[in-house]
Design an enzyme around this catalytic site. Structure first.
Site, PDB file in Angstrom:
ATOM      1  N   SER A 247      22.715 -32.439 -61.159  1.00 51.04           N
ATOM      2  CA  SER A 247      22.014 -33.491 -61.647  1.00 51.04           C
ATOM      3  C   SER A 247      20.591 -33.756 -61.419  1.00 51.04           C
ATOM      4  CB  SER A 247      22.740 -34.736 -61.391  1.00 51.04           C
ATOM      5  OG  SER A 247      24.209 -34.844 -61.600  1.00 51.04           O
ATOM      6  N   GLU A 319      16.477 -36.883 -58.778  1.00 46.80           N
ATOM      7  CA  GLU A 319      17.198 -36.733 -57.571  1.00 46.80           C
ATOM      8  C   GLU A 319      16.965 -35.222 -56.898  1.00 46.80           C
ATOM      9  OE1 GLU A 319      21.550 -36.986 -58.545  1.00 46.80           O
ATOM     10  OE2 GLU A 319      22.035 -35.433 -57.209  1.00 46.80           O
TER      11      GLU A 319
HETATM   12  C1  LIG Z   1      25.668 -26.656 -59.818  1.00 41.13           C
HETATM   13  C2  LIG Z   1      25.396 -27.782 -58.984  1.00 41.13           C
HETATM   14  C3  LIG Z   1      26.160 -28.998 -58.798  1.00 41.13           C
HETATM   15  C4  LIG Z   1      25.943 -30.051 -57.809  1.00 41.13           C
HETATM   16  N1  LIG Z   1      26.515 -30.882 -57.996  1.00 41.13           N
HETATM   17  C5  LIG Z   1      26.399 -31.997 -56.981  1.00 41.13           C
HETATM   18  C6  LIG Z   1      27.134 -33.107 -56.958  1.00 41.13           C
HETATM   19  O1  LIG Z   1      28.308 -33.053 -57.507  1.00 41.13           O
HETATM   20  N2  LIG Z   1      26.807 -34.145 -56.220  1.00 41.13           N
HETATM   21  C7  LIG Z   1      25.609 -34.131 -55.259  1.00 41.13           C
HETATM   22  O2  LIG Z   1      25.353 -35.036 -54.555  1.00 41.13           O
HETATM   23  N3  LIG Z   1      24.883 -32.988 -55.444  1.00 41.13           N
HETATM   24  C8  LIG Z   1      25.270 -31.943 -56.339  1.00 41.13           C
HETATM   25  N4  LIG Z   1      24.480 -30.985 -56.167  1.00 41.13           N
HETATM   26  C9  LIG Z   1      23.024 -30.757 -55.480  1.00 41.13           C
HETATM   27  C10 LIG Z   1      23.227 -30.048 -54.155  1.00 41.13           C
HETATM   28  O3  LIG Z   1      24.211 -29.371 -54.169  1.00 41.13           O
HETATM   29  C11 LIG Z   1      23.579 -31.140 -52.894  1.00 41.13           C
HETATM   30  O4  LIG Z   1      22.368 -32.221 -52.919  1.00 41.13           O
HETATM   31  C12 LIG Z   1      23.650 -30.607 -51.534  1.00 41.13           C
HETATM   32  O5  LIG Z   1      24.062 -31.618 -50.766  1.00 41.13           O
HETATM   33  C13 LIG Z   1      22.171 -30.046 -51.291  1.00 41.13           C
HETATM   34  O6  LIG Z   1      22.311 -29.351 -50.066  1.00 41.13           O
HETATM   35  P1  LIG Z   1      21.464 -28.014 -49.587  1.00 41.13           P
HETATM   36  O7  LIG Z   1      21.836 -27.416 -48.384  1.00 41.13           O
HETATM   37  O8  LIG Z   1      21.395 -27.049 -50.852  1.00 41.13           O
HETATM   38  O9  LIG Z   1      20.129 -28.768 -49.519  1.00 41.13           O
HETATM   39  P2  LIG Z   1      18.743 -28.324 -49.870  1.00 41.13           P
HETATM   40  O10 LIG Z   1      18.654 -28.384 -51.223  1.00 41.13           O
HETATM   41  O11 LIG Z   1      18.273 -26.979 -49.087  1.00 41.13           O
HETATM   42  O12 LIG Z   1      17.543 -29.351 -49.292  1.00 41.13           O
HETATM   43  C14 LIG Z   1      17.786 -30.672 -49.719  1.00 41.13           C
HETATM   44  C15 LIG Z   1      16.953 -31.522 -48.578  1.00 41.13           C
HETATM   45  O13 LIG Z   1      17.749 -31.549 -47.336  1.00 41.13           O
HETATM   46  C16 LIG Z   1      16.907 -31.392 -46.258  1.00 41.13           C
HETATM   47  N5  LIG Z   1      17.775 -30.511 -45.416  1.00 41.13           N
HETATM   48  C17 LIG Z   1      18.622 -29.581 -45.645  1.00 41.13           C
HETATM   49  N6  LIG Z   1      19.281 -29.310 -44.687  1.00 41.13           N
HETATM   50  C18 LIG Z   1      18.687 -30.162 -43.505  1.00 41.13           C
HETATM   51  C19 LIG Z   1      18.812 -30.078 -42.120  1.00 41.13           C
HETATM   52  N7  LIG Z   1      19.968 -29.105 -41.536  1.00 41.13           N
HETATM   53  N8  LIG Z   1      18.241 -30.952 -41.505  1.00 41.13           N
HETATM   54  C20 LIG Z   1      17.436 -31.844 -42.067  1.00 41.13           C
HETATM   55  N9  LIG Z   1      17.079 -31.812 -43.459  1.00 41.13           N
HETATM   56  C21 LIG Z   1      17.899 -30.826 -43.996  1.00 41.13           C
HETATM   57  C22 LIG Z   1      16.078 -30.640 -47.112  1.00 41.13           C
HETATM   58  O14 LIG Z   1      14.733 -30.421 -46.282  1.00 41.13           O
HETATM   59  C23 LIG Z   1      15.533 -31.122 -48.297  1.00 41.13           C
HETATM   60  O15 LIG Z   1      14.553 -32.094 -48.241  1.00 41.13           O
HETATM   61  C24 LIG Z   1      24.626 -29.944 -57.246  1.00 41.13           C
HETATM   62  C25 LIG Z   1      24.046 -28.709 -57.394  1.00 41.13           C
HETATM   63  C26 LIG Z   1      24.318 -27.472 -58.076  1.00 41.13           C
HETATM   64  C27 LIG Z   1      23.390 -26.355 -58.021  1.00 41.13           C
END
Ligand SMILES: Cc1cc2nc3c(=O)[nH]c(=O)nc-3n(C[C@H](O)[C@H](O)[C@H](O)COP(=O)(O)OP(=O)(O)OC[C@H]3O[C@@H](n4cnc5c(N)ncnc54)[C@H](O)[C@@H]3O)c2cc1C
Length: 340
Positions: A247, A319
């Site tokens: 999203s 978001e």
């Molecule tokens: C197909 C698809 C579907 C999705 N569906 C959803 C959904 O249903 N609900 C939802 O909420 N999200 C969804 N997302 C978004 C995403 O999956 C989530 O937000 C997920 O939690 C992001 O985690 P990430 O590890 O990839 O973080 P990143 O994208 O790498 O980082 C996000 C933020 O977190 C911080 N961060 C990451 N790891 C740490 C750490 N260890 N310590 C401190 N800061 C940190 C980063 O600095 C950044 O600011 C979706 C994404 C995709 C591609």
């Protein structure tokens, strides 16, 4: 001072002092580390692997804070738009710090390292017959990012099951960073918000090292059935059809309907800027149709928000998080703009 620092030499010194193993690369393309598959080079991408992670990360945070070099913490890259110009300073990739195990604090307590893929954490709980994480099945990203975002789906959010979070906390008295467990306090988490987004602990917010989840005994077959249903639902909703970050905009009760529906009703499905397109099947997903630049995604995000504002007066809040060095200022979601 920072202009004169040789980043690689600095990191290699810290690596030598802390028993680092993993990869260190100059100009690493962020296309390889984001689910949108866009983004220019990270000046220096550092990927510690295994048990060296916490000691290395603590030393890194301390040194970078002392010399004023920016740090970006990378999880699974599933919620990011990394700028075409890339990310300045150090990008610390957490994906080599993985694993899940039973925690000692009580029955059905699962301790998960922050770089663990969300799906692997869900599997680790299922294997033990512990229910509570099923709602996250099929969601891309890592546990650290899911805690930081307070990720949410199927009417549940991470904070519903999060007992405590281990972070690297800053000590102003001696400038060091040390490991500390922070209990989840009611009221500190809300819709897509965690306290770690604001916590001014050091260079830029704390580094999340691990999360402890409080789960419940449940029949493995029921857990697996629910996980499969969520994964199937995501498949059917086209989540994995094209590179995206899920999203784009947050929902808001004030709108009276889901944000995706508002965008749909304005006829914006399929609307495109360069290689970025509002998914033809869902108003609140932007996809990379193959050759998108980060700037296309940013422009499209801004245009959709403007059209919604003009038509309804609602202010959409992104978001997705814009990171790195943008040539021009991002006009919306400035709170989300994080410089690399
Ligand atoms: C197909 C698809 C579907 C999705 N569906 C959803 C959904 O249903 N609900 C939802 O909420 N999200 C969804 N997302 C978004 C995403 O999956 C989530 O937000 C997920 O939690 C992001 O985690 P990430 O590890 O990839 O973080 P990143 O994208 O790498 O980082 C996000 C933020 O977190 C911080 N961060 C990451 N790891 C740490 C750490 N260890 N310590 C401190 N800061 C940190 C980063 O600095 C950044 O600011 C979706 C994404 C995709 C591609």
């Amino acid at each position: 001072m920072k202009d004169t620092i040789d980043l690689r030499a600095l990191i290699e010194t810290i690596a030598a002092e802390t028993g680092f193993s993993g990869d260190i690369r100059r100009n690493e393309p962020m296309t390889a580390h984001t689910t949108f598959k866009v983004g220019g080079p990270a000046d220096l991408w550092v990927h510690p692997v295994g048990d060296c992670f916490p000691v290395f990360a603590a030393a890194l945070l301390r040194r970078l804070r002392a010399v004023g070099i920016p740090l970006f913490i990378l999880g699974g890259g599933a919620n990011l738009v990394a700028a075409d110009a890339g990310i300045r300073g150090i990008t610390l990739d957490t994906s080599g710090w993985t694993g899940a195990e039973a925690a000692r604090g009580g029955p059905c307590r699962l301790l998960v390292r922050s770089g663990t893929a969300v799906d692997d954490a869900v599997e680790a709980a299922a294997e033990r017959g512990w229910g509570g994480l099923e709602f996250l099945a099929g969601m891309p990203g890592a546990i650290g990012g899911a805690v930081w975002m307070n990720a949410r789906c199927y009417e549940r959010q991470v904070s519903d099951v999060l007992i405590q979070t281990e972070i690297l906390d800053y000590s102003p008295s001696d400038g060091s960073f040390h490991r500390v467990w922070v209990p989840s306090a009611p009221g500190e988490f809300s819709y897509k918000h965690s306290p770690f987004q604001k916590w001014d602990a050091g260079n830029r917010g704390p580094l999340i090292l691990a999360a402890e989840f409080g789960l419940e005994k449940r029949e493995v077959s029921d857990i697996r059935r629910e996980m499969a249903a969520h994964r199937r639902d995501r498949e059917e909703k086209g989540h994995y059809r094209y590179p995206s970050a899920g999203s784009v905009f947050k929902n808001s009760r004030d709108f009276g309907k889901p944000t995706g529906q508002i965008i749909d009703e304005l006829g914006l499905r399929g609307y495109a800027v360069g290689g970025a397109q509002v998914a033809p099947w869902h108003g609140n997903i932007i996809i990379n149709t193959g050759n998108a630049h980060a700037a296309d995604i940013r422009d499209l995000t801004e245009q959709v928000a403007e059209k919604v504002r003009d038509a309804t007066g609602f202010e959409l809040e992104p978001e997705i998080i814009f990171v790195g060095e943008w040539v021009t200022t991002v006009r919306i979601g400035v709170g989300n703009l994080r410089r690399g």
